[in-house]
Design an enzyme around this catalytic site. Structure first.
Site, PDB file in Angstrom:
ATOM      1  N   ASP A 230       0.853  -1.192   0.000  1.00 58.54           N
ATOM      2  CA  ASP A 230       0.000   0.000   0.000  1.00 58.54           C
ATOM      3  C   ASP A 230       0.887   1.238   0.000  1.00 58.54           C
ATOM      4  O   ASP A 230       2.102   1.144   0.201  1.00 58.54           O
ATOM      5  CB  ASP A 230      -0.942   0.010   1.217  1.00 58.54           C
TER       6      ASP A 230
ATOM      7  N   ASP B 205       1.494   4.910   1.677  1.00 49.31           N
ATOM      8  CA  ASP B 205       1.174   5.786   2.809  1.00 49.31           C
ATOM      9  C   ASP B 205       1.765   7.165   2.572  1.00 49.31           C
ATOM     10  O   ASP B 205       2.887   7.299   2.068  1.00 49.31           O
ATOM     11  CB  ASP B 205       1.748   5.217   4.112  1.00 49.31           C
TER      12      ASP B 205
ATOM     13  N   ASP C 298      10.438   2.674  13.038  1.00 46.74           N
ATOM     14  CA  ASP C 298      11.132   1.553  13.677  1.00 46.74           C
ATOM     15  C   ASP C 298      12.532   1.288  13.126  1.00 46.74           C
ATOM     16  O   ASP C 298      13.510   1.293  13.873  1.00 46.74           O
ATOM     17  CB  ASP C 298      10.273   0.277  13.649  1.00 46.74           C
TER      18      ASP C 298
HETATM   19  P1  ATP Z   1       4.451  -3.871   4.975  1.00 46.86           P
HETATM   20  O1  ATP Z   1       4.912  -3.882   3.561  1.00 46.86           O
HETATM   21  O2  ATP Z   1       4.557  -5.196   5.622  1.00 46.86           O
HETATM   22  O3  ATP Z   1       3.109  -3.200   5.168  1.00 46.86           O
HETATM   23  P2  ATP Z   1       5.454  -1.504   6.182  1.00 46.86           P
HETATM   24  O4  ATP Z   1       6.857  -1.036   6.392  1.00 46.86           O
HETATM   25  O5  ATP Z   1       4.593  -0.696   5.265  1.00 46.86           O
HETATM   26  O6  ATP Z   1       5.544  -2.992   5.726  1.00 46.86           O
HETATM   27  P3  ATP Z   1       3.457  -1.034   8.166  1.00 46.86           P
HETATM   28  O7  ATP Z   1       3.107  -1.877   9.348  1.00 46.86           O
HETATM   29  O8  ATP Z   1       2.463  -0.884   7.085  1.00 46.86           O
HETATM   30  O9  ATP Z   1       4.805  -1.624   7.610  1.00 46.86           O
HETATM   31  O10 ATP Z   1       3.874   0.372   8.749  1.00 46.86           O
HETATM   32  C1  ATP Z   1       4.132   1.493   7.913  1.00 46.86           C
HETATM   33  C2  ATP Z   1       5.317   2.279   8.449  1.00 46.86           C
HETATM   34  O11 ATP Z   1       5.010   2.780   9.748  1.00 46.86           O
HETATM   35  C3  ATP Z   1       6.592   1.452   8.626  1.00 46.86           C
HETATM   36  O12 ATP Z   1       7.340   1.398   7.439  1.00 46.86           O
HETATM   37  C4  ATP Z   1       7.302   2.218   9.722  1.00 46.86           C
HETATM   38  O13 ATP Z   1       7.965   3.343   9.184  1.00 46.86           O
HETATM   39  C5  ATP Z   1       6.157   2.726  10.590  1.00 46.86           C
HETATM   40  N1  ATP Z   1       5.857   1.800  11.697  1.00 46.86           N
HETATM   41  C6  ATP Z   1       4.958   0.790  11.709  1.00 46.86           C
HETATM   42  N2  ATP Z   1       4.938   0.168  12.894  1.00 46.86           N
HETATM   43  C7  ATP Z   1       5.840   0.798  13.666  1.00 46.86           C
HETATM   44  C8  ATP Z   1       6.275   0.640  15.013  1.00 46.86           C
HETATM   45  N3  ATP Z   1       5.773  -0.322  15.777  1.00 46.86           N
HETATM   46  N4  ATP Z   1       7.207   1.499  15.480  1.00 46.86           N
HETATM   47  C9  ATP Z   1       7.697   2.487  14.716  1.00 46.86           C
HETATM   48  N5  ATP Z   1       7.349   2.681  13.439  1.00 46.86           N
HETATM   49  C10 ATP Z   1       6.425   1.863  12.915  1.00 46.86           C
HETATM   50 MG    MG Z   2       2.465  -1.072   4.946  1.00 42.97          MG
END
Ligand code: ATP
Ligand code: MG
Length: 482
Positions: A84, A86, A185
């Site tokens: 997705d 963001d 993170d």
């Molecule tokens: P995926 O492709 O699995 O969705 P993602 O990196 O987009 O991976 P998300 O859970 O959708 O992961 O979270 C979006 C963003 O928000 C992450 O890339 C990170 O920058 C931030 N984020 C998410 N969870 C946390 C957390 N627990 N602590 C700090 N930052 C976080």
């Molecule tokens: Mg994501």
């Protein structure tokens, strides 16, 4: 293929690696970011969801900062298709709402704007701060911190609250773009793509770690894992999925703090566990969780059972079942949460149910009791919702009906709500153990043609055999003569 999926396909895998290194330009963390101009990185607008672009442009045209952030930037740089897109901005949620008719504000913990399109939702978050200096000081009473943005609008519950142990309980503070990047993170998750000049903005040395295939927390891993223990399993998920290694200090902190994983809430851990094992790299995730010492804290009863042998054999089905699940996910076949959990823990539950049946209990009661035992021991750590537990029960119970062909009322078996998942469970079991192929073929043919295929002699458990077993059990239940 949905519109959303089509555009990211053209990035060659590893495209990012072809681009020149930027390490020379790196400032220390927390200062000015490294800016990577458009000619020096591979993210083109054709790779970005048109809806996300629409949102970015409207924000920019109205004078706001607008970035793509998080996983989508990381994935585009790696030549992978983002799940997705963001967006992060300096517009407050209400300001975003005023710009988009198709916007809904969601979230109690932190207000987010969801911009709804026909086949996609673009999430827009106002830049947030983690206020690390307050976190470091917060080792006694919970602390509350508040920031008010320029237009005076406050987030609904403007509080940044940490527990006695330093765990962030509420994180609801507007911040600057730099703060927003550094509260994330991992370094590779903190990159932003600006629609103003199509550059990449790197506050946390994420480009270097991306190039080297490294998962590293932003800042001290011990502090970051205490703030939010779920980051430990996120580290494992990203390492497994991206084929990255976990940086040494991050790994050390992870092993040291593994017991703290149980401080995360049980419903959140349930969601995270699904993401872990349905990521398409579940088997690798499983190995890493075991190496990190996290698995035993997430699934204590099951883990202790895994370490024991049954009839002189180690329990190896979980790894093979997860490989099967990975194959399904990889080929786009859905695996439902109850099917996943039944496959992972079925052998454990079935062994306990067998013991109860040997002691004279009826199949249904035995499976119920064995499953209730498992759900009960997991409950305080990972809250498996009741409806998922019921579906797991159905899948496991149906195995006993599927073992008999044609059985008493095969049409009734076909009509059960979890029949497809029960059959998938059997399919996986066949693939893993090499047993039961004829039974599987019979049910597959029957469910496809809806006419009963002949039963080859010696196939499956006939009614006669199962009646004998029931009689034997009945005998065993009789009290011994005095
Ligand atoms: P995926 O492709 O699995 O969705 P993602 O990196 O987009 O991976 P998300 O859970 O959708 O992961 O979270 C979006 C963003 O928000 C992450 O890339 C990170 O920058 C931030 N984020 C998410 N969870 C946390 C957390 N627990 N602590 C700090 N930052 C976080
Ligand atoms: Mg994501």
């Amino acid at each position: 293929m949905s519109k959303k999926r089509a555009f990211a396909k053209t990035v060659p895998a590893g495209a990012f690696l072809l681009f020149p290194p930027f390490c020379a330009m790196k400032p220390p963390m927390n200062s000015e970011p490294v800016i990577i101009p458009r000619p020096d990185h591979p993210i083109s607008r054709s790779l970005v969801s048109p809806n996300a672009l629409r949102v970015l442009y409207r924000l920019k045209d109205n004078g706001y900062i607008a970035y793509l952030v998080g996983g989508c930037v990381r994935d585009l740089l790696l030549g992978r298709e983002p799940k997705d897109f963001d967006v992060a901005t300096d517009a407050t949620p209400n300001q975003v709402k005023r710009l988009f008719r198709n916007c809904r504000l969601v979230g109690r913990r932190f207000r987010l704007a969801h911009i709804h399109y026909q086949d996609e939702i673009i999430e827009v978050a106002t830049f947030r701060a983690l206020a690390p200096e307050e976190l470091a000081e917060a080792d006694t009473a919970p602390a509350a911190v508040e920031a008010v943005p320029a237009d005076g609008e406050r987030p609904r519950a403007p509080r940044h609250v940490v527990s006695d142990e330093g765990m962030v309980l509420r994180d609801n503070v507007f911040g600057t773009p730099g703060e927003d990047a550094l509260r994330r993170d991992f370094t590779v998750n903190a990159l932003a793509y600006s629609v103003a000049d199509f550059s990449i903005i790197d506050y946390a040395k994420g480009m270097e770690d991306l190039r080297n295939g490294v998962i590293r927390t932003i800042g001290d891993p011990v502090v970051r894992f205490i703030e939010d223990p779920v980051r430990m399993i996120r580290a494992v998920r990203f390492a497994a999925n991206l084929g990255f290694t976990v940086e040494e200090a991050t790994w050390r902190a992870l092993r040291e703090l593994a017991p703290a994983i149980t401080r995360a809430t049980a419903p959140r851990l349930y969601e995270e566990v699904l993401k872990l094992f349905l990521s398409g790299e579940g088997e690798r995730v499983y190995q890493l969780l075991r190496q990190a010492g996290l698995f035993g804290y997430l699934f204590p009863g099951f883990s202790a059972w895994l370490d024991r042998e049954s009839d002189g054999f180690p329990h190896s089905q979980i790894g093979k079942a997860l490989e099967w699940v990975d194959g399904q996910v990889g080929s786009g076949e859905p695996v439902s949460p109850p099917l996943l959990l039944a496959l992972m823990f079925g052998e454990y539950v079935e062994e306990r149910a067998e013991e109860l049946m040997t002691a004279g209990m009826q199949v249904t009661d035995a499976v119920n009791e064995a499953l209730a035992g498992f759900l009960g021991e997991q409950g305080p750590i990972i809250a498996i919702p009741q409806r998922i537990g019921l579906a797991m029960r159905e899948i496991l119970l149906l195995q006993h009906r599927l073992a008999k062909i044609p059985g008493k009322r095969p049409q009734g078996v076909l009509a059960r709500s979890c029949f497809a998942e029960a059959l998938a469970y059997l399919r996986c079991r066949c693939a893993v153990t090499g047993e039961g192929e004829k039974i599987l073929a019979w049910w597959e043919r029957y469910s496809r043609d809806n006419t009963m295929p002949p039963v080859e002699p010696g196939t499956g458990e006939t009614e006669e055999k199962s009646a004998k077993r029931r009689r034997r059990r009945g005998k065993r239940r009789k009290p011994a003569p005095a």
